[in-house]
Write an enzyme that holds these catalytic residues in place. Structure first.
Site, PDB file in Angstrom:
ATOM      1  N   GLY A  14       0.838  -1.205   0.000  1.00  0.00           N
ATOM      2  CA  GLY A  14       0.000   0.000   0.000  1.00  0.00           C
ATOM      3  C   GLY A  14       0.865   1.244   0.000  1.00  0.00           C
ATOM      4  O   GLY A  14       1.280   1.721   1.056  1.00  0.00           O
ATOM      5  N   THR A  15       1.151   1.734  -1.198  1.00  0.00           N
ATOM      6  CA  THR A  15       2.061   2.878  -1.323  1.00  0.00           C
ATOM      7  C   THR A  15       1.250   4.156  -1.471  1.00  0.00           C
ATOM      8  O   THR A  15       1.084   4.687  -2.567  1.00  0.00           O
ATOM      9  CB  THR A  15       2.998   2.651  -2.532  1.00  0.00           C
ATOM     10  OG1 THR A  15       3.605   1.354  -2.379  1.00  0.00           O
ATOM     11  CG2 THR A  15       4.084   3.706  -2.612  1.00  0.00           C
ATOM     12  N   ALA A  17       0.271   7.721   1.251  1.00  0.00           N
ATOM     13  CA  ALA A  17       1.038   8.757   1.949  1.00  0.00           C
ATOM     14  C   ALA A  17       2.073   8.129   2.891  1.00  0.00           C
ATOM     15  O   ALA A  17       3.269   8.433   2.828  1.00  0.00           O
ATOM     16  CB  ALA A  17       0.085   9.668   2.717  1.00  0.00           C
ATOM     17  N   GLY A  19       2.984   4.737   3.246  1.00  0.00           N
ATOM     18  CA  GLY A  19       3.863   3.764   2.583  1.00  0.00           C
ATOM     19  C   GLY A  19       4.859   4.440   1.665  1.00  0.00           C
ATOM     20  O   GLY A  19       6.043   4.072   1.617  1.00  0.00           O
ATOM     21  N   LYS A 198      -2.548   6.679  21.362  1.00  0.00           N
ATOM     22  CA  LYS A 198      -2.599   7.435  20.101  1.00  0.00           C
ATOM     23  C   LYS A 198      -4.035   7.857  19.779  1.00  0.00           C
ATOM     24  O   LYS A 198      -4.272   8.909  19.166  1.00  0.00           O
ATOM     25  CB  LYS A 198      -1.999   6.621  18.951  1.00  0.00           C
ATOM     26  CG  LYS A 198      -1.796   7.477  17.696  1.00  0.00           C
ATOM     27  CD  LYS A 198      -0.826   6.863  16.739  1.00  0.00           C
ATOM     28  CE  LYS A 198      -0.389   7.832  15.656  1.00  0.00           C
ATOM     29  NZ  LYS A 198      -1.447   8.261  14.758  1.00  0.00           N
ATOM     30  N   ASN A 202      -6.380  10.795  17.710  1.00  0.00           N
ATOM     31  CA  ASN A 202      -7.148  10.474  16.496  1.00  0.00           C
ATOM     32  C   ASN A 202      -8.667  10.545  16.719  1.00  0.00           C
ATOM     33  O   ASN A 202      -9.397  10.960  15.809  1.00  0.00           O
ATOM     34  CB  ASN A 202      -6.765   9.084  15.979  1.00  0.00           C
ATOM     35  CG  ASN A 202      -5.361   9.056  15.403  1.00  0.00           C
ATOM     36  OD1 ASN A 202      -4.498   8.324  15.865  1.00  0.00           O
ATOM     37  ND2 ASN A 202      -5.111   9.875  14.401  1.00  0.00           N
ATOM     38  N   ASN A 206      -9.585  13.369  14.050  1.00  0.00           N
ATOM     39  CA  ASN A 206      -9.990  12.743  12.780  1.00  0.00           C
ATOM     40  C   ASN A 206     -11.488  12.947  12.566  1.00  0.00           C
ATOM     41  O   ASN A 206     -11.935  13.392  11.510  1.00  0.00           O
ATOM     42  CB  ASN A 206      -9.666  11.238  12.778  1.00  0.00           C
ATOM     43  CG  ASN A 206      -8.180  10.968  12.605  1.00  0.00           C
ATOM     44  OD1 ASN A 206      -7.353  11.707  13.101  1.00  0.00           O
ATOM     45  ND2 ASN A 206      -7.843   9.894  11.915  1.00  0.00           N
ATOM     46  N   SER A 268      -6.006  12.297   8.155  1.00  0.00           N
ATOM     47  CA  SER A 268      -6.180  11.403   6.993  1.00  0.00           C
ATOM     48  C   SER A 268      -7.653  11.048   6.770  1.00  0.00           C
ATOM     49  O   SER A 268      -8.064  10.788   5.638  1.00  0.00           O
ATOM     50  CB  SER A 268      -5.335  10.146   7.155  1.00  0.00           C
ATOM     51  OG  SER A 268      -5.658   9.480   8.336  1.00  0.00           O
ATOM     52  N   GLU A 280     -12.154   5.193   8.348  1.00  0.00           N
ATOM     53  CA  GLU A 280     -11.649   4.126   9.242  1.00  0.00           C
ATOM     54  C   GLU A 280     -12.416   4.135  10.576  1.00  0.00           C
ATOM     55  O   GLU A 280     -11.838   4.333  11.650  1.00  0.00           O
ATOM     56  CB  GLU A 280     -10.154   4.332   9.483  1.00  0.00           C
ATOM     57  CG  GLU A 280      -9.291   4.099   8.232  1.00  0.00           C
ATOM     58  CD  GLU A 280      -7.807   4.236   8.516  1.00  0.00           C
ATOM     59  OE1 GLU A 280      -7.355   5.360   8.818  1.00  0.00           O
ATOM     60  OE2 GLU A 280      -7.092   3.221   8.452  1.00  0.00           O
TER      61      GLU A 280
HETATM   62  N1  LIG Z   1      -1.499  10.175   6.600  1.00  0.00           N
HETATM   63  C1  LIG Z   1      -1.062  10.354   7.845  1.00  0.00           C
HETATM   64  O1  LIG Z   1      -0.493  11.410   8.178  1.00  0.00           O
HETATM   65  C2  LIG Z   1      -1.205   9.270   8.860  1.00  0.00           C
HETATM   66  C3  LIG Z   1      -1.862   8.080   8.547  1.00  0.00           C
HETATM   67  N2  LIG Z   1      -1.901   7.079   9.494  1.00  0.00           N
HETATM   68  C4  LIG Z   1      -2.558   5.810   9.182  1.00  0.00           C
HETATM   69  O2  LIG Z   1      -1.791   5.144   8.181  1.00  0.00           O
HETATM   70  C5  LIG Z   1      -2.633   4.301   7.378  1.00  0.00           C
HETATM   71  C6  LIG Z   1      -2.406   4.653   5.903  1.00  0.00           C
HETATM   72  O3  LIG Z   1      -2.854   5.990   5.700  1.00  0.00           O
HETATM   73  P1  LIG Z   1      -2.459   6.878   4.454  1.00  0.00           P
HETATM   74  O4  LIG Z   1      -1.111   6.525   3.979  1.00  0.00           O
HETATM   75  O5  LIG Z   1      -2.762   8.264   4.830  1.00  0.00           O
HETATM   76  O6  LIG Z   1      -3.544   6.377   3.382  1.00  0.00           O
HETATM   77  P2  LIG Z   1      -3.490   6.467   1.785  1.00  0.00           P
HETATM   78  O7  LIG Z   1      -4.892   6.345   1.311  1.00  0.00           O
HETATM   79  O8  LIG Z   1      -2.696   7.647   1.359  1.00  0.00           O
HETATM   80  O9  LIG Z   1      -2.671   5.168   1.374  1.00  0.00           O
HETATM   81  C7  LIG Z   1      -3.176   3.872   1.374  1.00  0.00           C
HETATM   82  C8  LIG Z   1      -2.592   3.183   0.163  1.00  0.00           C
HETATM   83  O10 LIG Z   1      -2.862   1.798   0.206  1.00  0.00           O
HETATM   84  C9  LIG Z   1      -3.158   1.390  -1.131  1.00  0.00           C
HETATM   85  N3  LIG Z   1      -3.866   0.127  -1.107  1.00  0.00           N
HETATM   86  C10 LIG Z   1      -5.008  -0.185  -0.456  1.00  0.00           C
HETATM   87  N4  LIG Z   1      -5.354  -1.454  -0.693  1.00  0.00           N
HETATM   88  C11 LIG Z   1      -4.407  -1.951  -1.533  1.00  0.00           C
HETATM   89  C12 LIG Z   1      -4.223  -3.202  -2.171  1.00  0.00           C
HETATM   90  N5  LIG Z   1      -5.077  -4.199  -1.997  1.00  0.00           N
HETATM   91  N6  LIG Z   1      -3.136  -3.352  -2.960  1.00  0.00           N
HETATM   92  C13 LIG Z   1      -2.259  -2.351  -3.153  1.00  0.00           C
HETATM   93  N7  LIG Z   1      -2.402  -1.130  -2.585  1.00  0.00           N
HETATM   94  C14 LIG Z   1      -3.458  -0.943  -1.782  1.00  0.00           C
HETATM   95  C15 LIG Z   1      -3.984   2.529  -1.673  1.00  0.00           C
HETATM   96  O11 LIG Z   1      -4.082   2.448  -3.081  1.00  0.00           O
HETATM   97  P3  LIG Z   1      -5.158   3.287  -3.933  1.00  0.00           P
HETATM   98  O12 LIG Z   1      -4.370   4.398  -4.538  1.00  0.00           O
HETATM   99  O13 LIG Z   1      -5.666   2.365  -4.970  1.00  0.00           O
HETATM  100  O14 LIG Z   1      -6.216   3.750  -2.986  1.00  0.00           O
HETATM  101  C16 LIG Z   1      -3.163   3.701  -1.170  1.00  0.00           C
HETATM  102  O15 LIG Z   1      -2.104   3.986  -2.045  1.00  0.00           O
HETATM  103  C17 LIG Z   1      -4.062   4.561   7.875  1.00  0.00           C
HETATM  104  O16 LIG Z   1      -4.436   3.562   8.794  1.00  0.00           O
HETATM  105  C18 LIG Z   1      -3.956   5.929   8.585  1.00  0.00           C
HETATM  106  O17 LIG Z   1      -4.937   6.111   9.602  1.00  0.00           O
HETATM  107  C19 LIG Z   1      -1.302   7.204  10.714  1.00  0.00           C
HETATM  108  C20 LIG Z   1      -0.663   8.368  11.062  1.00  0.00           C
HETATM  109  C21 LIG Z   1      -0.604   9.498  10.187  1.00  0.00           C
HETATM  110  C1  LIG Z   2      -1.247  14.008  13.718  1.00  0.00           C
HETATM  111  C2  LIG Z   2      -0.712  12.794  14.412  1.00  0.00           C
HETATM  112  C3  LIG Z   2       0.719  13.045  14.711  1.00  0.00           C
HETATM  113  C4  LIG Z   2      -1.399  12.574  15.738  1.00  0.00           C
HETATM  114  O1  LIG Z   2      -0.869  11.503  16.440  1.00  0.00           O
HETATM  115  C5  LIG Z   2      -0.915  11.546  13.599  1.00  0.00           C
HETATM  116  O2  LIG Z   2      -0.050  10.720  13.640  1.00  0.00           O
HETATM  117  C6  LIG Z   2      -2.143  11.184  12.886  1.00  0.00           C
HETATM  118  O3  LIG Z   2      -2.669  11.959  12.062  1.00  0.00           O
HETATM  119  O4  LIG Z   2      -2.612  10.059  13.084  1.00  0.00           O
END
Ligand SMILES: NC(=O)C1=CN([C@@H]2O[C@H](COP(=O)(O)OP(=O)(O)OC[C@H]3O[C@@H](n4cnc5c(N)ncnc54)[C@H](OP(=O)(O)O)[C@@H]3O)[C@@H](O)[C@H]2O)C=CC1
Ligand SMILES: CC(C)(CO)C(=O)C(=O)O
Length: 317
Positions: A14-15, A17, A19, A198, A202, A206, A268, A280
């Site tokens: 899952g690439t 934000a 990844g 955490k 959130n 969120n 997010s 979520e």
């Molecule tokens: N963003 C942030 O600042 C923070 C996020 N988090 C947590 O991190 C996790 C990820 O969040 P975030 O990175 O923001 O989310 P994103 O939506 O940016 O990234 C998720 C990625 O996973 C991919 N994906 C999902 N299913 C599959 C699959 N079956 N095969 C391949 N790729 C897949 C998506 O692809 P597609 O492009 O097709 O949707 C997308 O690129 C969440 O649980 C979030 O709550 C925690 C702290 C901070």
């Molecule tokens: C903003 C922060 C730092 C809060 O823990 C975060 O990690 C999130 O968005 O989940």
């Protein structure tokens, strides 16, 4: 003469934000990183990954070892799972990309996210949890904006490591990968407790960003939303304590103050609303509410927020 220690092969499941950001940082630090993508596969295969970071500057990775199917990935020693907790069918993908005895590090928000994955994975795989303290979002295909923070704290969940020393060695190995890439990473002795902690951030931010259509700066500037955030934080602390977890005194106040110092930030969950992706809600609201209820603790404000978000989520198609 001692031989050089081979660097592990790392897979990003899952690439988006999270990844994309951590994968790029690890690849730039010299690790062999393989990225599984879905909708952005072609863009990233053609143009690479770009992170515009307020902390590290403009970073690029091109070419990227990008894959549209897990079966094409090499066996990975570490798998960083950064698809959302709402993404179905992750276990078969992880199994396909895992080397024997691989370490699966779940980089998701929410409670008990490791439990549901664990049930579908073979016992031979280690499951760890990573708490990402970072503000990142996708700006466009393969383009990520990093606004602030960056740490990943790592804890062991379950698997073949059968004593504390073995578990801590794996946690340190995971934290060491991030540190080698210039990212702060602490070992967490109690993953479940850390996940509750955490949620103190959130659960209010969120959900309120979605419900009120507001980012952190306006939420922190208004007396009513400030009071609401503090009341919700207090309920999360109450829920954690009812479930037997310690939240250090003053922790909610610390997060509240930290948010005042953060750049304006859309959590997010708001990005999910905007892009019509599922919210979520199960991981961030339903599970903590159920755990608190099972411990005899009602959390009425969180419950009300959860129900309002459920309404919004079901209509956001
Ligand atoms: N963003 C942030 O600042 C923070 C996020 N988090 C947590 O991190 C996790 C990820 O969040 P975030 O990175 O923001 O989310 P994103 O939506 O940016 O990234 C998720 C990625 O996973 C991919 N994906 C999902 N299913 C599959 C699959 N079956 N095969 C391949 N790729 C897949 C998506 O692809 P597609 O492009 O097709 O949707 C997308 O690129 C969440 O649980 C979030 O709550 C925690 C702290 C901070
Ligand atoms: C903003 C922060 C730092 C809060 O823990 C975060 O990690 C999130 O968005 O989940």
């Amino acid at each position: 003469m001692m031989g050089a220690v081979a660097k592990p092969t790392i897979g990003i499941i899952g690439t988006g934000a999270i990844g994309g950001f951590y994968g790029l940082m690890l690849a730039r630090a010299g690790f062999d990183v393989h990225f599984l993508l879905r909708s952005e596969f072609s863009a990233v295969a053609e143009r690479g990954l770009q992170v515009n970071s307020a902390v590290h500057g403009a970073l690029t990775l091109n070419p990227v070892q990008a894959y549209s199917a897990a079966k094409d990935m090499p066996p990975c020693d570490w798998l960083l799972v950064a698809a959302k907790s709402t993404s179905p069918g992750l276990a078969p993908i992880i199994i396909e990309a895992a080397a024997p005895g691989a370490k699966v590090l779940l980089l998701q928000n929410g409670l008990d996210v490791e439990d549901s994955l664990r049930e579908s994975l073979p016992d031979s795989l280690h499951v760890l949890g990573g708490l990402c303290l970072i503000c990142v979002h996708r700006e466009g295909p393969g383009v990520i904006t990093h606004q602030a923070l960056g740490a990943v704290n790592v804890g062991y969940h379950s698997g073949p490591a059968n004593d504390d020393a073995a578990r801590m060695a794996l946690v340190e190995e995971g934290a060491g990968l991030f540190r080698a890439a210039g990212i702060d990473s602490q070992a967490m002795p109690n993953l479940h407790q850390a996940r509750w902690q955490k949620l103190v951030w959130n659960i209010p931010y969120n959900g309120l960003s979605v419900l009120l259509g507001a980012s952190t700066t306006p939420l922190m500037a208004d007396a009513d939303s400030r009071a609401l955030i503090q009341a919700l934080m207090a309920e999360v602390v109450q829920g954690a304590q009812a479930c037997g977890h310690v939240v250090p005194p003053g922790y909610a106040d610390y997060l509240f103050m930290m948010t005042e110092k953060m750049p304006d930030y859309w959590p997010s969950m708001y990005h999910d609303l905007l892009h019509k992706r599922p919210l979520e809600l199960e991981a961030i609201y339903a599970r903590p509410l159920a755990a608190a209820k099972a411990a005899g603790c009602e959390l009425p404000r969180i419950e009300a927020l959860y129900r309002a978000l459920g309404f919004i989520d079901r209509r956001n198609v």
